[in-house]
Design an enzyme around this catalytic site. Structure first.
Site, PDB file in Angstrom:
ATOM      1  N   ARG A 176       1.014  -1.023   0.276  1.00  0.00           N
ATOM      2  CA  ARG A 176       0.023   0.310   0.209  1.00  0.00           C
ATOM      3  C   ARG A 176       0.969   1.357  -0.049  1.00  0.00           C
ATOM      4  O   ARG A 176       1.751   0.778   0.256  1.00  0.00           O
ATOM      5  CB  ARG A 176      -0.447   0.109   1.360  1.00  0.00           C
ATOM      6  CG  ARG A 176      -2.462  -0.615   1.316  1.00  0.00           C
ATOM      7  CD  ARG A 176      -3.244  -0.230   2.195  1.00  0.00           C
ATOM      8  NE  ARG A 176      -2.288  -1.401   3.372  1.00  0.00           N
ATOM      9  CZ  ARG A 176      -2.443  -0.078   4.685  1.00  0.00           C
ATOM     10  NH1 ARG A 176      -1.552   0.669   4.286  1.00  0.00           N
ATOM     11  NH2 ARG A 176      -1.055  -0.884   5.682  1.00  0.00           N
ATOM     12  N   TYR A 187      -1.628  -4.057  -7.122  1.00  0.00           N
ATOM     13  CA  TYR A 187      -1.360  -4.575  -5.726  1.00  0.00           C
ATOM     14  C   TYR A 187      -2.855  -4.455  -4.797  1.00  0.00           C
ATOM     15  O   TYR A 187      -3.698  -3.321  -4.966  1.00  0.00           O
ATOM     16  CB  TYR A 187      -0.237  -3.164  -4.260  1.00  0.00           C
ATOM     17  CG  TYR A 187      -0.048  -4.110  -3.182  1.00  0.00           C
ATOM     18  CD1 TYR A 187       0.157  -5.091  -2.682  1.00  0.00           C
ATOM     19  CD2 TYR A 187      -0.761  -3.477  -2.155  1.00  0.00           C
ATOM     20  CE1 TYR A 187       0.195  -5.620  -1.625  1.00  0.00           C
ATOM     21  CE2 TYR A 187      -0.747  -4.160  -1.072  1.00  0.00           C
ATOM     22  CZ  TYR A 187      -0.062  -5.225  -0.628  1.00  0.00           C
ATOM     23  OH  TYR A 187      -0.172  -5.637   0.452  1.00  0.00           O
ATOM     24  N   GLY A 190      -3.666  -4.358  -1.444  1.00  0.00           N
ATOM     25  CA  GLY A 190      -4.397  -2.809  -0.627  1.00  0.00           C
ATOM     26  C   GLY A 190      -4.896  -1.966  -1.802  1.00  0.00           C
ATOM     27  O   GLY A 190      -5.360  -0.854  -0.908  1.00  0.00           O
ATOM     28  N   LYS A 244      -9.250  -2.284   1.648  1.00  0.00           N
ATOM     29  CA  LYS A 244      -9.269  -1.184   2.303  1.00  0.00           C
ATOM     30  C   LYS A 244     -10.238  -0.064   2.044  1.00  0.00           C
ATOM     31  O   LYS A 244     -10.571   0.796   2.532  1.00  0.00           O
ATOM     32  CB  LYS A 244      -7.594  -1.124   2.589  1.00  0.00           C
ATOM     33  CG  LYS A 244      -6.362  -2.332   2.490  1.00  0.00           C
ATOM     34  CD  LYS A 244      -7.512  -2.130   4.085  1.00  0.00           C
ATOM     35  CE  LYS A 244      -6.183  -3.410   4.187  1.00  0.00           C
ATOM     36  NZ  LYS A 244      -6.354  -4.289   5.920  1.00  0.00           N
ATOM     37  N   HIS A 283     -10.937  -2.141  11.219  1.00  0.00           N
ATOM     38  CA  HIS A 283     -10.047  -2.885  11.022  1.00  0.00           C
ATOM     39  C   HIS A 283      -9.462  -4.540  12.259  1.00  0.00           C
ATOM     40  O   HIS A 283      -8.513  -3.881  12.002  1.00  0.00           O
ATOM     41  CB  HIS A 283      -8.187  -2.537  10.971  1.00  0.00           C
ATOM     42  CG  HIS A 283      -7.154  -2.817   9.982  1.00  0.00           C
ATOM     43  ND1 HIS A 283      -5.718  -2.477  10.157  1.00  0.00           N
ATOM     44  CD2 HIS A 283      -7.493  -4.037   8.986  1.00  0.00           C
ATOM     45  CE1 HIS A 283      -5.095  -2.991   9.696  1.00  0.00           C
ATOM     46  NE2 HIS A 283      -6.252  -3.937   9.117  1.00  0.00           N
ATOM     47  N   SER A 297      -1.095  -3.627  10.489  1.00  0.00           N
ATOM     48  CA  SER A 297      -0.580  -4.334   9.833  1.00  0.00           C
ATOM     49  C   SER A 297       0.706  -5.500  10.019  1.00  0.00           C
ATOM     50  O   SER A 297       1.173  -4.916  10.404  1.00  0.00           O
ATOM     51  CB  SER A 297      -0.126  -3.798   8.281  1.00  0.00           C
ATOM     52  OG  SER A 297      -1.435  -2.453   7.817  1.00  0.00           O
ATOM     53  N   ALA A 298       0.586  -6.865   9.318  1.00  0.00           N
ATOM     54  CA  ALA A 298       1.183  -7.816   9.675  1.00  0.00           C
ATOM     55  C   ALA A 298       1.670  -7.910  11.345  1.00  0.00           C
ATOM     56  O   ALA A 298       2.969  -7.999  11.592  1.00  0.00           O
ATOM     57  CB  ALA A 298       2.776  -7.551   8.519  1.00  0.00           C
ATOM     58  N   CYS A 299       0.979  -7.670  12.501  1.00  0.00           N
ATOM     59  CA  CYS A 299       1.171  -7.907  13.439  1.00  0.00           C
ATOM     60  C   CYS A 299       0.729  -9.735  14.121  1.00  0.00           C
ATOM     61  O   CYS A 299       0.269  -9.702  14.834  1.00  0.00           O
ATOM     62  CB  CYS A 299       0.107  -7.167  14.011  1.00  0.00           C
ATOM     63  SG  CYS A 299       1.201  -6.015  14.438  1.00  0.00           S
ATOM     64  N   LYS A 307      -2.105 -11.026  12.855  1.00  0.00           N
ATOM     65  CA  LYS A 307      -3.860 -11.036  12.847  1.00  0.00           C
ATOM     66  C   LYS A 307      -4.366 -12.333  12.200  1.00  0.00           C
ATOM     67  O   LYS A 307      -5.962 -13.032  12.488  1.00  0.00           O
ATOM     68  CB  LYS A 307      -3.986  -9.702  12.161  1.00  0.00           C
ATOM     69  CG  LYS A 307      -4.774  -8.940  12.859  1.00  0.00           C
ATOM     70  CD  LYS A 307      -5.345  -7.967  12.186  1.00  0.00           C
ATOM     71  CE  LYS A 307      -6.653  -7.641  11.619  1.00  0.00           C
ATOM     72  NZ  LYS A 307      -6.866  -6.423  10.635  1.00  0.00           N
ATOM     73  N   THR A 308      -3.817 -12.381  10.872  1.00  0.00           N
ATOM     74  CA  THR A 308      -4.239 -13.706  10.462  1.00  0.00           C
ATOM     75  C   THR A 308      -3.810 -14.936  11.356  1.00  0.00           C
ATOM     76  O   THR A 308      -4.746 -16.018  11.289  1.00  0.00           O
ATOM     77  CB  THR A 308      -4.274 -14.311   8.924  1.00  0.00           C
ATOM     78  OG1 THR A 308      -4.105 -13.051   8.420  1.00  0.00           O
ATOM     79  CG2 THR A 308      -3.861 -15.450   8.039  1.00  0.00           C
ATOM     80  N   ASP A 315      -9.432  -9.996   8.983  1.00  0.00           N
ATOM     81  CA  ASP A 315      -8.339  -8.544   8.099  1.00  0.00           C
ATOM     82  C   ASP A 315      -9.993  -7.375   8.737  1.00  0.00           C
ATOM     83  O   ASP A 315      -9.365  -6.349   9.432  1.00  0.00           O
ATOM     84  CB  ASP A 315      -8.588  -8.723   7.055  1.00  0.00           C
ATOM     85  CG  ASP A 315      -7.948  -7.024   6.831  1.00  0.00           C
ATOM     86  OD1 ASP A 315      -6.827  -6.810   7.335  1.00  0.00           O
ATOM     87  OD2 ASP A 315      -7.583  -6.666   5.738  1.00  0.00           O
ATOM     88  N   ARG A 338       2.211 -12.489  -1.153  1.00  0.00           N
ATOM     89  CA  ARG A 338       0.831 -12.463  -0.497  1.00  0.00           C
ATOM     90  C   ARG A 338      -0.115 -14.058  -0.857  1.00  0.00           C
ATOM     91  O   ARG A 338       0.067 -14.058  -2.054  1.00  0.00           O
ATOM     92  CB  ARG A 338      -0.531 -11.714  -0.627  1.00  0.00           C
ATOM     93  CG  ARG A 338       0.236 -10.111   0.347  1.00  0.00           C
ATOM     94  CD  ARG A 338      -0.314  -9.814   1.257  1.00  0.00           C
ATOM     95  NE  ARG A 338      -0.045  -8.422   2.219  1.00  0.00           N
ATOM     96  CZ  ARG A 338      -0.089  -7.906   3.359  1.00  0.00           C
ATOM     97  NH1 ARG A 338      -1.642  -8.552   3.272  1.00  0.00           N
ATOM     98  NH2 ARG A 338       0.100  -7.294   3.355  1.00  0.00           N
ATOM     99  N   ARG A 391       2.551  -3.634  18.533  1.00  0.00           N
ATOM    100  CA  ARG A 391       3.745  -4.607  18.648  1.00  0.00           C
ATOM    101  C   ARG A 391       4.692  -3.986  19.158  1.00  0.00           C
ATOM    102  O   ARG A 391       5.595  -2.999  18.540  1.00  0.00           O
ATOM    103  CB  ARG A 391       4.334  -5.132  17.065  1.00  0.00           C
ATOM    104  CG  ARG A 391       5.440  -5.744  17.318  1.00  0.00           C
ATOM    105  CD  ARG A 391       6.388  -5.824  15.772  1.00  0.00           C
ATOM    106  NE  ARG A 391       5.214  -6.842  14.672  1.00  0.00           N
ATOM    107  CZ  ARG A 391       5.809  -8.306  14.439  1.00  0.00           C
ATOM    108  NH1 ARG A 391       6.946  -7.985  15.564  1.00  0.00           N
ATOM    109  NH2 ARG A 391       5.216  -8.628  13.558  1.00  0.00           N
ATOM    110  N   ASN A 437      -1.464 -18.566  22.744  1.00  0.00           N
ATOM    111  CA  ASN A 437      -2.268 -17.212  23.212  1.00  0.00           C
ATOM    112  C   ASN A 437      -3.885 -16.717  23.498  1.00  0.00           C
ATOM    113  O   ASN A 437      -3.990 -15.861  23.972  1.00  0.00           O
ATOM    114  CB  ASN A 437      -2.572 -16.122  21.521  1.00  0.00           C
ATOM    115  CG  ASN A 437      -1.395 -15.334  21.415  1.00  0.00           C
ATOM    116  OD1 ASN A 437      -0.145 -14.807  22.327  1.00  0.00           O
ATOM    117  ND2 ASN A 437      -0.776 -15.007  20.015  1.00  0.00           N
TER     118      ASN A 437
HETATM  119  C1  OXD Z   1      -2.346  -4.414   5.702  1.00  0.00           C
HETATM  120  C2  OXD Z   1      -3.147  -5.838   4.967  1.00  0.00           C
HETATM  121  O1  OXD Z   1      -1.875  -4.033   4.845  1.00  0.00           O
HETATM  122  O2  OXD Z   1      -4.649  -6.759   5.557  1.00  0.00           O
HETATM  123  O3  OXD Z   1      -3.362  -4.346   6.498  1.00  0.00           O
HETATM  124  O4  OXD Z   1      -2.632  -5.834   3.636  1.00  0.00           O
HETATM  125 MN    MN Z   2      -5.367  -5.560   7.615  1.00  0.00          MN
END
Ligand code: OXD
Ligand code: MN
Length: 588
Positions: free
Chosen positions: A70, A199, A201, A208, A228, A250-252, A254-255, A279, A371, A402, A499
């Protein structure tokens, strides 16, 4: 099914007249059509088919090297008044931006096909779902949209013939010139325009652009929340089920959290975790006054590096078929995707730049923000109610970031107003999902900094107002930090499946059963309040994980104030009140 909505038909005709595509194709969303789209992408070289035995119906693609994430500095909120976009967004005058875009995009689809992609964000038939259209000259975008949203006839069926209530989106890959890349939102007209990026995002507008930036403005007007957040369901050994939402930058992870597999001891007792979304959550009040969440998306657009059978088995099983891999590396012998964190590097690797790669190469084989795009329904932990039109009732909201220091493993906010303050003051050390520096502390309220479609101060006020409407029926609010490190920089908390131990405490608090100490931050577990049976953690590590250190918080409070000053006069006074109360409780 042909579209009989005159507003849509007229706008598509007008747009085609401006962008001048050679032909216009309406996408219906069928399996047959998807097969032919993929075949075309293979024949034009965009898609490389993967091993049909190991990854059936799946493809490898790489992007232009300049188009991998993004681009927040090229993302604009275009409102008549600059104040409506606020200090955290790039603002542009809508008339100026339309002029710029019109001159850049005039005739940009000459020699290309314009695909009309009707898409539905949210479950089929849900009163909370919304329709958008993306007119795009990128077949890659169409293929990804087919996974990420419910496209074609399903979307058309959810739009009334006399309704002008849909999001109009235009996307062209242009020539991918980063200098003239534009991701533009016109919340007053429900319009999205993205140009010169392919891309996810930036270009998959349902995600988004619509489900967060435009939807957040709709939500404010209409009294709901577009957030989010992942959504997951947790069932305890008694069979009681609760759903929670969690917001992380992002990228912490979540998935990973959305697809968590509890530790063996929990599984043996009968705990179960199920996935609704990874997400985005749209939260509406139900008739009982509680908040109900739907996942507006139909797929996962997850970060590949670091995903493995060790870190996220459910994701690995989700992406075994019908998946698009973008900017990962490729194992040339097996014709399967590969990335850092997946295990031993294969013998012959092609990297995401399409070069031969060996472990001795100085670069990464997969781009750090590479991705997978995979259908959510393929996730082994997908929740039976994930497409429930009414959504799932939310018992707790978890914020996280984070942070190597400062914030403890978990704490509970005192009430909704305090919880809103906890969300507003979220911060995280940056990662690779957006372009920019990695490892800096960035304040990221509710993990929404790049996604609030209006003034951040008004957004915080909207959160407070929602709480006033529902009173005690609002979910409990919590903050977690899985990323605290020791003096040597090593993570203190095992994370991943463990967790679950924190989630158990969260649900225990919501049920009024789990113990806690009242501390300056809110309510925190003492070591004995957490179920740490079977966890390999020293008593000293637990103490460090739960510690609140004045020196860290002094810095934190200063950083909060700087951020509040940036938000300016629209920062709700309640947030200052909470900040001062925290300072006082900390004795600072
Ligand atoms: C982000 C995504 O950037 O979910 O948050 O791709
Ligand atoms: Mn996201």
């Amino acid at each position: 099914m042909t579209c009989s909505n005159p507003f849509v038909v007229k706008w598509v005709e007008e747009t085609a007249a401006r962008l001048k595509p050679t032909n216009v194709v309406w996408v219906n969303g069928s399996d047959e059509e998807y097969r032919s789209i993929c075949d075309q992408l293979v024949s034009d070289g965009t898609f490389t088919p993967l091993n049909p035995k190991k990854f059936p119906n799946s493809y490898w693609a790489v992007s232009d090297p300049s188009d991998v994430a993004r681009v927040e500095d090229r993302t604009f909120i275009c409102t008549r008044s600059q104040d409506d976009a606020g200090p955290t967004n790039n603002w542009a005058d809508p008339r100026e931006m339309f002029k710029t875009l019109n001159s850049l995009m005039e005739g940009c689809m000459q020699g290309r096909t314009m695909y009309v992609v009707p898409y539905l964000m949210g479950p089929d038939g849900s009163p909370f779902s919304r329709v958008g259209f993306e007119l795009t000259d990128s077949l890659y975008v169409v293929a990804n949209m087919r996974i990420m949203a419910r496209i074609g006839d399903t979307a058309l069926r959810n739009l009334k013939d006399d309704s002008n209530d849909f999001v109009r989106g235009v996307h062209s890959i242009g020539d991918l010139d980063p200098e003239h890349r534009y991701i533009c939102h016109f919340p007053e007209q429900n319009i999205i325009a993205s140009f010169n990026s392919n891309y996810g995002g930036n270009a998959l507008q349902g995600k988004k652009c619509f489900a967060l930036r435009i939807a957040s403005t709709l939500a404010r007007r209409q009294g709901w929340l577009a957030e989010h957040m992942l959504i997951l369901g947790i069932t305890n050994p008694k069979g009681e089920k609760h759903y929670v939402c969690a917001a992380f930058p992002s990228a912490c992870g979540k998935t990973n959290l959305a697809m968590l597999i509890p530790p063996q001891s929990y599984l043996e007792q009968g705990w179960k975790v199920e996935t609704v979304g990874d997400d985005i959550a749209w939260l509406n009040f139900g008739s009982d006054g509680r908040l109900y969440a739907i996942n507006p998306e139909a797929g996962f657009f997850g970060v590949a590096p670091g995903t493995s059978y060790k870190t996220n088995p459910n994701a690995m099983d989700t992406i075994k078929s019908n998946t698009i891999f973008t900017n990962t590396a490729l194992d040339l012998d097996e014709m399967v995707p590969w990335w850092e964190g997946l295990g031993e590097p294969p013998k012959r690797v092609r990297d995401w730049m399409k070069h031969d790669w060996t472990p001795a190469s100085k670069t990464k084989a997969a781009h750090p923000n590479s991705r997978f795009t995979a259908p959510a329904r393929q996730c082994p932990s997908i929740d039976a109610n994930w497409e429930s039109p009414g959504g799932v009732p939310i018992s707790a909201i978890i914020f996280g970031g984070r942070r190597a220091h400062t914030t403890p493993l978990v704490y509970q906010a005192r009430d909704w107003q305090h919880g809103t303050f906890v969300g507003v003051t979220m911060a995280s050390e940056t990662t690779a999902a957006a372009t920019g520096k990695v490892g800096e502390l960035r304040r990221d309220p509710m993990a929404m900094l790049p996604f609030i479609g209006y003034h951040a101060g008004d957004y915080f006020q909207h959160w407070l107002d929602m709480g006033k409407r529902a009173g005690a029926k609002m979910p409990g609010v919590f903050h977690v930090n899985w990323f605290r490190t020791d003096d040597a920089g090593k993570f203190l908390w095992p994370g991943f499946g463990d967790n679950m131990r924190v989630l158990e405490w969260v649900l225990g608090r919501v049920a009024g059963k789990a113990g806690a100490a009242e501390t300056p931050l809110g309510f925190q577990p003492r070591a004995e309040d957490l179920n740490l049976q079977g966890a390999t953690l020293s008593a000293a590590a637990v103490e460090e994980l739960l510690a609140v250190k004045k020196a860290d918080w002094e810095e934190e409070l200063e950083s909060q104030e700087k951020f509040f000053n940036k938000i300016g006069a629209k920062l709700p006074k309640e947030i200052w009140t909470e900040h001062r109360a925290l300072r006082q409780r900390l004795g600072l």
